[in-house]
Design a protein around this motif. Structure first.
Motif, PDB file in Angstrom:
ATOM      1  N   ASP B 132       0.813  -1.212   0.000  1.00 41.26           N
ATOM      2  CA  ASP B 132       0.000   0.000   0.000  1.00 41.26           C
ATOM      3  C   ASP B 132       0.846   1.261   0.000  1.00 41.26           C
ATOM      4  OD1 ASP B 132      -1.717  -1.966   2.217  1.00 41.26           O
ATOM      5  OD2 ASP B 132      -2.616  -1.309   0.334  1.00 41.26           O
ATOM      6  N   LEU B 133       2.151   1.131   0.236  1.00 43.81           N
ATOM      7  CA  LEU B 133       3.026   2.294   0.225  1.00 43.81           C
ATOM      8  C   LEU B 133       4.423   1.823  -0.133  1.00 43.81           C
ATOM      9  CD1 LEU B 133       3.532   5.321   0.919  1.00 43.81           C
ATOM     10  CD2 LEU B 133       4.039   4.577   3.223  1.00 43.81           C
ATOM     11  N   LEU B 134       5.087   2.577  -1.012  1.00 44.06           N
ATOM     12  CA  LEU B 134       6.494   2.291  -1.306  1.00 44.06           C
ATOM     13  C   LEU B 134       7.332   3.430  -0.751  1.00 44.06           C
ATOM     14  CD1 LEU B 134       6.584   1.137  -5.025  1.00 44.06           C
ATOM     15  CD2 LEU B 134       6.091  -0.194  -3.028  1.00 44.06           C
ATOM     16  N   ILE B 135       8.386   3.105  -0.026  1.00 45.13           N
ATOM     17  CA  ILE B 135       9.285   4.142   0.495  1.00 45.13           C
ATOM     18  C   ILE B 135      10.617   3.976  -0.222  1.00 45.13           C
ATOM     19  CG2 ILE B 135      10.433   5.082   2.502  1.00 45.13           C
ATOM     20  CD1 ILE B 135       8.270   4.140   4.218  1.00 45.13           C
ATOM     21  N   PHE B 136      11.017   5.003  -0.980  1.00 47.01           N
ATOM     22  CA  PHE B 136      12.286   4.960  -1.699  1.00 47.01           C
ATOM     23  C   PHE B 136      13.332   5.683  -0.886  1.00 47.01           C
ATOM     24  CE2 PHE B 136      11.298   3.253  -5.789  1.00 47.01           C
ATOM     25  CZ  PHE B 136       9.933   3.401  -5.878  1.00 47.01           C
ATOM     26  N   LEU B 137      14.370   4.950  -0.447  1.00 47.63           N
ATOM     27  CA  LEU B 137      15.433   5.626   0.283  1.00 47.63           C
ATOM     28  C   LEU B 137      16.510   6.116  -0.673  1.00 47.63           C
ATOM     29  CD1 LEU B 137      15.238   3.321   3.261  1.00 47.63           C
ATOM     30  CD2 LEU B 137      15.153   5.752   3.407  1.00 47.63           C
ATOM     31  N   SER B 138      16.465   5.703  -1.957  1.00 44.14           N
ATOM     32  CA  SER B 138      17.249   6.368  -2.990  1.00 44.14           C
ATOM     33  C   SER B 138      16.522   6.077  -4.279  1.00 44.14           C
ATOM     34  CB  SER B 138      18.668   5.838  -3.042  1.00 44.14           C
ATOM     35  OG  SER B 138      18.786   4.762  -3.913  1.00 44.14           O
ATOM     36  N   SER B 139      16.060   7.139  -4.977  1.00 42.40           N
ATOM     37  CA  SER B 139      15.114   6.869  -6.062  1.00 42.40           C
ATOM     38  C   SER B 139      15.794   6.548  -7.380  1.00 42.40           C
ATOM     39  CB  SER B 139      14.169   8.056  -6.229  1.00 42.40           C
ATOM     40  OG  SER B 139      14.837   9.112  -6.821  1.00 42.40           O
ATOM     41  N   LEU B 140      17.151   6.469  -7.389  1.00 44.75           N
ATOM     42  CA  LEU B 140      17.825   6.080  -8.631  1.00 44.75           C
ATOM     43  C   LEU B 140      18.322   4.654  -8.500  1.00 44.75           C
ATOM     44  CD1 LEU B 140      20.004   9.205  -9.323  1.00 44.75           C
ATOM     45  CD2 LEU B 140      17.829   8.668 -10.317  1.00 44.75           C
ATOM     46  N   ASN B 141      18.495   3.983  -9.634  1.00 40.80           N
ATOM     47  CA  ASN B 141      19.098   2.654  -9.572  1.00 40.80           C
ATOM     48  C   ASN B 141      20.582   2.781  -9.907  1.00 40.80           C
ATOM     49  OD1 ASN B 141      19.187   3.036 -12.306  1.00 40.80           O
ATOM     50  ND2 ASN B 141      17.625   1.539 -12.799  1.00 40.80           N
ATOM     51  N   ASN B 142      21.260   1.647 -10.038  1.00 34.50           N
ATOM     52  CA  ASN B 142      22.718   1.697 -10.134  1.00 34.50           C
ATOM     53  C   ASN B 142      23.231   2.334 -11.415  1.00 34.50           C
ATOM     54  OD1 ASN B 142      23.106   0.589  -7.680  1.00 34.50           O
ATOM     55  ND2 ASN B 142      23.292  -1.502  -8.402  1.00 34.50           N
ATOM     56  N   VAL B 143      22.372   2.603 -12.403  1.00 41.10           N
ATOM     57  CA  VAL B 143      22.806   3.238 -13.646  1.00 41.10           C
ATOM     58  C   VAL B 143      22.380   4.697 -13.681  1.00 41.10           C
ATOM     59  CG1 VAL B 143      23.273   2.391 -15.938  1.00 41.10           C
ATOM     60  CG2 VAL B 143      21.654   1.180 -14.529  1.00 41.10           C
ATOM     61  N   PHE B 144      22.007   5.262 -12.505  1.00 35.65           N
ATOM     62  CA  PHE B 144      21.603   6.661 -12.371  1.00 35.65           C
ATOM     63  C   PHE B 144      20.380   6.989 -13.223  1.00 35.65           C
ATOM     64  CE2 PHE B 144      24.927   7.749  -9.655  1.00 35.65           C
ATOM     65  CZ  PHE B 144      26.087   7.135 -10.112  1.00 35.65           C
ATOM     66  N   GLU B 145      19.457   6.021 -13.328  1.00 29.50           N
ATOM     67  CA  GLU B 145      18.165   6.287 -13.969  1.00 29.50           C
ATOM     68  C   GLU B 145      17.089   6.151 -12.909  1.00 29.50           C
ATOM     69  OE1 GLU B 145      19.164   4.397 -18.353  1.00 29.50           O
ATOM     70  OE2 GLU B 145      17.912   3.327 -16.934  1.00 29.50           O
ATOM     71  N   PRO B 146      15.905   6.781 -13.125  1.00 24.80           N
ATOM     72  CA  PRO B 146      14.856   6.633 -12.114  1.00 24.80           C
ATOM     73  C   PRO B 146      14.465   5.159 -11.975  1.00 24.80           C
ATOM     74  CG  PRO B 146      14.182   8.134 -13.845  1.00 24.80           C
ATOM     75  CD  PRO B 146      15.545   7.689 -14.185  1.00 24.80           C
ATOM     76  N   HIS B 147      14.262   4.745 -10.734  1.00 25.54           N
ATOM     77  CA  HIS B 147      13.929   3.355 -10.439  1.00 25.54           C
ATOM     78  C   HIS B 147      12.622   2.969 -11.123  1.00 25.54           C
ATOM     79  CE1 HIS B 147      13.519  -0.305  -8.104  1.00 25.54           C
ATOM     80  NE2 HIS B 147      14.681  -0.055  -7.507  1.00 25.54           N
ATOM     81  N   VAL B 148      12.575   1.747 -11.643  1.00 21.35           N
ATOM     82  CA  VAL B 148      11.392   1.290 -12.371  1.00 21.35           C
ATOM     83  C   VAL B 148      10.171   1.261 -11.474  1.00 21.35           C
ATOM     84  CG1 VAL B 148      10.472  -0.666 -13.676  1.00 21.35           C
ATOM     85  CG2 VAL B 148      12.861  -0.070 -13.871  1.00 21.35           C
ATOM     86  N   ALA B 149      10.385   1.054 -10.158  1.00 20.88           N
ATOM     87  CA  ALA B 149       9.254   0.923  -9.244  1.00 20.88           C
ATOM     88  C   ALA B 149       8.463   2.221  -9.108  1.00 20.88           C
ATOM     89  CB  ALA B 149       9.739   0.480  -7.867  1.00 20.88           C
ATOM     90  N   ILE B 150       9.084   3.381  -9.384  1.00 26.62           N
ATOM     91  CA  ILE B 150       8.342   4.649  -9.304  1.00 26.62           C
ATOM     92  C   ILE B 150       7.256   4.648 -10.362  1.00 26.62           C
ATOM     93  CG2 ILE B 150       8.517   7.148  -9.440  1.00 26.62           C
ATOM     94  CD1 ILE B 150      11.393   6.967  -8.677  1.00 26.62           C
ATOM     95  N   ARG B 151       7.661   4.276 -11.586  1.00 35.11           N
ATOM     96  CA  ARG B 151       6.699   4.251 -12.686  1.00 35.11           C
ATOM     97  C   ARG B 151       5.657   3.164 -12.458  1.00 35.11           C
ATOM     98  NH1 ARG B 151       8.386   1.204 -17.716  1.00 35.11           N
ATOM     99  NH2 ARG B 151       7.239  -0.232 -16.428  1.00 35.11           N
ATOM    100  N   ASP B 152       6.090   1.999 -11.936  1.00 35.08           N
ATOM    101  CA  ASP B 152       5.153   0.903 -11.710  1.00 35.08           C
ATOM    102  C   ASP B 152       4.143   1.239 -10.627  1.00 35.08           C
ATOM    103  OD1 ASP B 152       7.292  -2.028 -12.332  1.00 35.08           O
ATOM    104  OD2 ASP B 152       6.285  -0.585 -13.638  1.00 35.08           O
ATOM    105  N   ALA B 153       4.579   1.930  -9.579  1.00 33.57           N
ATOM    106  CA  ALA B 153       3.647   2.313  -8.513  1.00 33.57           C
ATOM    107  C   ALA B 153       2.626   3.308  -9.035  1.00 33.57           C
ATOM    108  CB  ALA B 153       4.414   2.943  -7.350  1.00 33.57           C
ATOM    109  N   ALA B 154       3.065   4.238  -9.894  1.00 29.22           N
ATOM    110  CA  ALA B 154       2.116   5.185 -10.483  1.00 29.22           C
ATOM    111  C   ALA B 154       1.129   4.435 -11.380  1.00 29.22           C
ATOM    112  CB  ALA B 154       2.861   6.248 -11.271  1.00 29.22           C
TER     113      ALA B 154
END
Lengths: 189, 215
Positions: B132-154
């Protein structure tokens, strides 16, 4: 089991609100909480397009009045004699003390502006902080290099002479120490 | 239901403001951002200024955002929602996983497979309950792109709370927290704050259930 997967259209809240209004979805857990405490900006997708034409820097640079003094300090004296110890949060570097002394002398107002810099240097020397000018350091290093390349034999001779001198000094120090210990022994008894 | 509607009437039911202060954020070096060239366009409103090419984040705004985010997580935990911690930084993966274990919630600090949220019924079997909630403690992944989970949660209509640094895109995150995500002290501070809010909210829920049963 309906749902809206279009993340680029509106925010999460607007989509769920509309789906609820139609009646195809059950109310999710977070809906009331979001409605009661909305964020400062609604999370709508925006295309991250780069700026075209002349790029205006919106973020202001941070500069203080003391930065002029600090720049002059570093230009004249190089980085300070002590390394920065950032593990303490109230640490004051040599540069910071210099800046504070400069401001104090400026507020007193008795010294002229051109002489303020030298006066703060003298004041710091008086309080025990040794400041080495950057120019003189380079001169000393150049001299040393010249000396070594010119006469390695002379350098070795000088080294031996210095070592002998130091041994003599150590012996002199030992003998007065012995004398002192002999004097101390009869005293406690 | 009175148990669920009563906390919403108070502006700060769980008193999250007392958990942190401006000095704590400053000492944990939350205000330090990346260099000017790394700056993301949408982070500019949250940046206080640029000191010799290094961005400094505005801590007053961070305080407001952090208070809203902690309040939201507390309410979700009060309503027994599932919380998922996400961080793709290898330096802090152990810290995040231990924080999640202490809260009694979940963490995902490894490689994010494509269909974890969007294809959940096929990956995990039918009848899965999504977080019901995602908490991102760093919103980038190891290639300095936005984490896929941000888009998936939206996509899956799941709200997100995330720490956004000066090189991150805060658009799709419901409750962004502008702040440093690289220093160990900053990450420890965030983990401590989230852990304390979630534990506090869960204890409050247990107490309120006991009181309502007594009545």
């Amino acid at each position: 089991m309906a749902g809206n997967r279009m993340q680029k259209i509106g925010s999460v809240f607007s989509r769920t609100r509309n789906l609820l209004r139609i009646g195809v979805i059950k109310k999710p857990l977070w809906f009331d909480v979001y409605a009661a405490f909305p964020p400062l900006r609604e999370p709508v997708y925006r295309v991250p397009r780069p700026r075209y034409g002349k790029v205006r820097d919106v973020v202001p640079p941070i500069f203080y009045q003391e930065d002029q003094v600090r720049a002059r300090f570093y230009r004249v004296y190089g980085s300070g004699p002590r390394p920065f110890d950032l593990s303490q949060s109230n640490y004051k570097s040599t540069c910071q003390r210099f800046v504070e002394k400069y401001n104090e002398l400026k507020e007193e107002g008795k010294i002229e502006e051109e002489k303020l810099f030298e006066e703060t240097g003298k004041a710091l020397l008086a309080s025990g902080v040794i400041l080495q000018r950057r120019g003189t350091d380079k001169v000393i290093q150049q001299d040393r290099q010249d000396v070594e390349t010119r006469d390695p034999v002379l350098h070795l001779q000088l080294q031996t002479v210095l070592e002998e001198l130091q041994e003599k000094k150590d012996q002199e120090e030992q003998t007065p120490e012995l004398a002192e210990t002999q004097k101390e022994d009869p005293l406690p008894s | 239901d009175k148990l669920l509607s009563e906390p919403l009437s108070h502006p700060d039911f769980f008193n999250v403001k007392e958990l942190f202060s401006l000095k704590d954020l400053f000492d944990a070096r939350v205000h330090l951002g990346h260099k000017k060239g790394c700056r993301h366009r949408f982070m500019e409103p949250y940046i206080f200024g640029c000191r010799l090419d290094q961005d400094i984040i505005d801590l007053d705004q961070t305080m407001q955002h952090l208070q809203l985010a902690l309040n939201f997580t507390a309410h979700i935990a009060y309503r027994k929602g599932i919380i998922l911690f996400i961080s793709r930084k290898r330096q802090f993966c152990h810290l995040v996983e231990s924080t999640a274990r202490e809260c009694g919630e979940y963490a995902h600090t490894r490689y994010w497979q494509g269909g974890l949220l969007t294809n959940a019924h096929i990956q995990f079997g039918s009848g899965v309950r999504l977080p019901d909630l995602l908490i991102f403690l760093s919103s980038l992944n190891n290639v300095f792109e936005p984490h896929v989970a941000i888009r998936d949660a939206a996509k899956m209509n799941i709200p997100t709370v995330g720490v956004v640094d000066t090189n991150c895109n805060p658009c799709l995150i419901t409750y962004p927290i502008p702040g440093n995500d690289d220093s160990p002290t900053a990450m420890e501070l965030y983990c401590k704050l989230f852990r304390m809010t979630i534990i506090r909210a869960k204890d409050k829920r247990r107490q309120d259930e006991v009181f309502s049963e007594l009545r």
